[in-house]
Design a protein around this motif. Structure first.
Motif, PDB file in Angstrom:
ATOM      1  N   GLY A 174     -87.542 -48.309  47.369  1.00  0.00           N
ATOM      2  CA  GLY A 174     -87.295 -49.634  47.645  1.00  0.00           C
ATOM      3  C   GLY A 174     -85.759 -49.904  48.325  1.00  0.00           C
ATOM      4  N   LEU A 175     -85.449 -50.715  48.393  1.00  0.00           N
ATOM      5  CA  LEU A 175     -84.088 -51.060  49.037  1.00  0.00           C
ATOM      6  C   LEU A 175     -82.586 -50.449  47.828  1.00  0.00           C
ATOM      7  CD1 LEU A 175     -84.400 -55.227  48.759  1.00  0.00           C
ATOM      8  CD2 LEU A 175     -85.083 -52.715  50.750  1.00  0.00           C
ATOM      9  N   ASP A 176     -82.421 -49.450  49.103  1.00  0.00           N
ATOM     10  CA  ASP A 176     -80.512 -49.684  48.109  1.00  0.00           C
ATOM     11  C   ASP A 176     -79.640 -50.349  48.451  1.00  0.00           C
ATOM     12  OD1 ASP A 176     -81.036 -46.584  48.674  1.00  0.00           O
ATOM     13  OD2 ASP A 176     -81.864 -46.899  50.154  1.00  0.00           O
ATOM     14  N   VAL A 177     -79.429 -51.477  49.392  1.00  0.00           N
ATOM     15  CA  VAL A 177     -78.394 -52.423  49.672  1.00  0.00           C
ATOM     16  C   VAL A 177     -78.871 -53.662  49.858  1.00  0.00           C
ATOM     17  CG1 VAL A 177     -75.857 -52.692  50.309  1.00  0.00           C
ATOM     18  CG2 VAL A 177     -76.951 -50.309  49.682  1.00  0.00           C
ATOM     19  N   VAL A 178     -78.568 -54.770  48.853  1.00  0.00           N
ATOM     20  CA  VAL A 178     -78.856 -56.010  49.079  1.00  0.00           C
ATOM     21  C   VAL A 178     -77.636 -57.263  49.557  1.00  0.00           C
ATOM     22  CG1 VAL A 178     -79.955 -58.445  47.977  1.00  0.00           C
ATOM     23  CG2 VAL A 178     -80.911 -55.956  48.668  1.00  0.00           C
ATOM     24  N   PHE A 179     -77.644 -57.963  50.429  1.00  0.00           N
ATOM     25  CA  PHE A 179     -76.252 -58.424  50.925  1.00  0.00           C
ATOM     26  C   PHE A 179     -76.650 -60.431  50.484  1.00  0.00           C
ATOM     27  CE2 PHE A 179     -74.207 -54.546  52.738  1.00  0.00           C
ATOM     28  CZ  PHE A 179     -73.629 -54.849  52.473  1.00  0.00           C
ATOM     29  N   GLU A 180     -76.206 -60.770  49.727  1.00  0.00           N
ATOM     30  CA  GLU A 180     -76.727 -63.271  50.671  1.00  0.00           C
ATOM     31  C   GLU A 180     -75.275 -62.958  50.680  1.00  0.00           C
ATOM     32  OE1 GLU A 180     -79.449 -63.738  50.356  1.00  0.00           O
ATOM     33  OE2 GLU A 180     -80.793 -62.448  48.786  1.00  0.00           O
ATOM     34  N   VAL A 181     -75.878 -64.126  51.567  1.00  0.00           N
ATOM     35  CA  VAL A 181     -74.630 -65.183  51.574  1.00  0.00           C
ATOM     36  C   VAL A 181     -74.524 -66.013  51.548  1.00  0.00           C
ATOM     37  CG1 VAL A 181     -73.754 -65.983  53.814  1.00  0.00           C
ATOM     38  CG2 VAL A 181     -74.114 -63.870  53.810  1.00  0.00           C
ATOM     39  N   ARG A 236     -92.816 -61.275  42.384  1.00  0.00           N
ATOM     40  CA  ARG A 236     -92.098 -62.430  44.081  1.00  0.00           C
ATOM     41  C   ARG A 236     -91.976 -61.930  44.915  1.00  0.00           C
ATOM     42  NH1 ARG A 236     -89.370 -66.797  44.419  1.00  0.00           N
ATOM     43  NH2 ARG A 236     -88.588 -66.126  42.581  1.00  0.00           N
ATOM     44  N   ARG A 237     -92.226 -61.996  46.061  1.00  0.00           N
ATOM     45  CA  ARG A 237     -91.979 -61.874  47.119  1.00  0.00           C
ATOM     46  C   ARG A 237     -90.292 -62.580  47.647  1.00  0.00           C
ATOM     47  NH1 ARG A 237     -95.245 -64.048  52.198  1.00  0.00           N
ATOM     48  NH2 ARG A 237     -95.489 -65.472  51.539  1.00  0.00           N
ATOM     49  N   PHE A 238     -89.219 -61.709  48.050  1.00  0.00           N
ATOM     50  CA  PHE A 238     -87.828 -62.151  48.540  1.00  0.00           C
ATOM     51  C   PHE A 238     -88.137 -61.943  50.106  1.00  0.00           C
ATOM     52  CE2 PHE A 238     -87.339 -58.685  46.377  1.00  0.00           C
ATOM     53  CZ  PHE A 238     -86.470 -58.061  46.676  1.00  0.00           C
ATOM     54  N   ALA A 239     -86.667 -62.760  50.425  1.00  0.00           N
ATOM     55  CA  ALA A 239     -86.313 -62.495  52.410  1.00  0.00           C
ATOM     56  C   ALA A 239     -84.320 -61.930  51.939  1.00  0.00           C
ATOM     57  CB  ALA A 239     -86.792 -62.768  52.906  1.00  0.00           C
ATOM     58  N   PRO A 240     -84.064 -61.144  51.183  1.00  0.00           N
ATOM     59  CA  PRO A 240     -83.256 -60.902  51.428  1.00  0.00           C
ATOM     60  C   PRO A 240     -82.093 -61.345  52.711  1.00  0.00           C
ATOM     61  CG  PRO A 240     -83.620 -59.026  50.526  1.00  0.00           C
ATOM     62  CD  PRO A 240     -84.306 -60.186  51.409  1.00  0.00           C
ATOM     63  N   ASP A 241     -80.947 -61.761  52.635  1.00  0.00           N
ATOM     64  CA  ASP A 241     -79.928 -62.146  53.776  1.00  0.00           C
ATOM     65  C   ASP A 241     -79.918 -60.772  54.851  1.00  0.00           C
ATOM     66  OD1 ASP A 241     -79.466 -64.966  53.777  1.00  0.00           O
ATOM     67  OD2 ASP A 241     -78.467 -64.646  52.533  1.00  0.00           O
TER      68      ASP A 241
END
Length: 268
Positions: free
Chosen positions: A94-101, A66-71
């Motif tokens: 793919g992504l290397d690093v994700v940040f969520e607030v 399922r798609r998602f949209a990280p901060d």
């Protein structure tokens, strides 16, 4: 599929995330930390001339997920051109690093569900900034094949990111990034530093101009004094020459008169 068919499929995939898929808006306390982090990292990697793609709230597509949209997301060794989405099959990585607030409400999505999901997707590093508590958590895959995160242990109060090559720390209402214990400034801070430097240079330039003007006035005064002294010496020399001529004439007249008096009187 042919490259043309793949391009059509890629273009047809939505580049937006619906309201139902997104967390409720949380205002400036949610917005500002991620855009400040985006700004800081873009500036840093731009100055380092590294190929790094960064984006906020970008729809991300992993195969069969399922798609998602990280901060905030980071992809290393990727061209930093404008995108409407990140599709792993099309981008080739793919992504290397994700940040969520996280600011308010239930923490389960960021602190539990995303921890499991991003690890399953083998995103190497994941960081959660809790704006309400002003704290930071970090997770890392133990290996490239691992499907589970291990917590990142702080070093001197900061969480080291192997993928970014930086240390990260929650400081008040923002994330701070460090390289070799040197803080990486935000653009606004760089502009402020540049403004202060420019003001300092302008003050020094004005001071130098005033000093040069003063030196010019002193030189002009000295030249005027020299010209006046030269004029006075010339005037004195002229008067002396006149006096010497007059004295010479006077001496000649005296000698003439003496000669006349000493001459015998004529006989009558």
């Amino acid at each position: 599929m042919s490259p043309e068919e793949q391009a059509r499929v890629y273009a047809a995939i939505p580049g937006v995330v619906t309201d139902a898929e997104m967390s409720p808006p949380e205002g400036d306390r949610h917005f500002l930390p991620k855009v400040r982090a985006l700004d800081t990292l873009k500036g840093h990697f731009g100055r380092e001339r590294r190929r790094v793609y960064l984006a906020c709230e970008l729809p991300v597509y992993y195969p069969d997920e399922r798609r998602f949209a990280p901060d905030l997301l980071v992809v290393l060794d990727a061209e930093s051109h404008v995108r409407d989405k990140w599709m792993v099959s099309a981008e080739g990585k793919g992504l290397d690093v994700v940040f969520e607030v996280h600011v308010g409400g239930p923490r389960k999505k960021d602190a539990v569900s995303n921890v499991a999901r991003y690890a399953r997707l083998r995103i190497p590093e994941y960081f959660i900034y809790d704006g309400g508590r002003q704290t930071l958590w970090g997770y890392r895959l133990a290996s490239s094949k691992a499907g589970k995160y291990v917590p990142i242990k702080p070093v001197d109060g900061r969480l080291p990111s192997k993928r970014l090559g930086l240390e990260i720390q929650a400081e008040g209402d923002r994330l701070r990034f460090y390289e070799n214990n040197v803080q990486i400034p935000e653009s606004a801070e760089l502009i402020d530093q540049l403004h202060k430097l420019t003001e300092g240079l302008q003050r020094r330039a004005k001071k130098r101009v005033r000093s040069l003007k003063k030196e010019a006035r002193l030189r002009e005064d000295a030249q005027q004094r020299l010209a006046e002294e030269t004029r006075q010496r010339q005037e004195e020399s002229r008067r002396r020459e006149v006096a010497e001529r007059q004295l010479k004439q006077l001496k000649a007249e005296v000698a003439r008169l003496k000669a006349r008096e000493s001459s015998p009187a004529p006989r009558r």
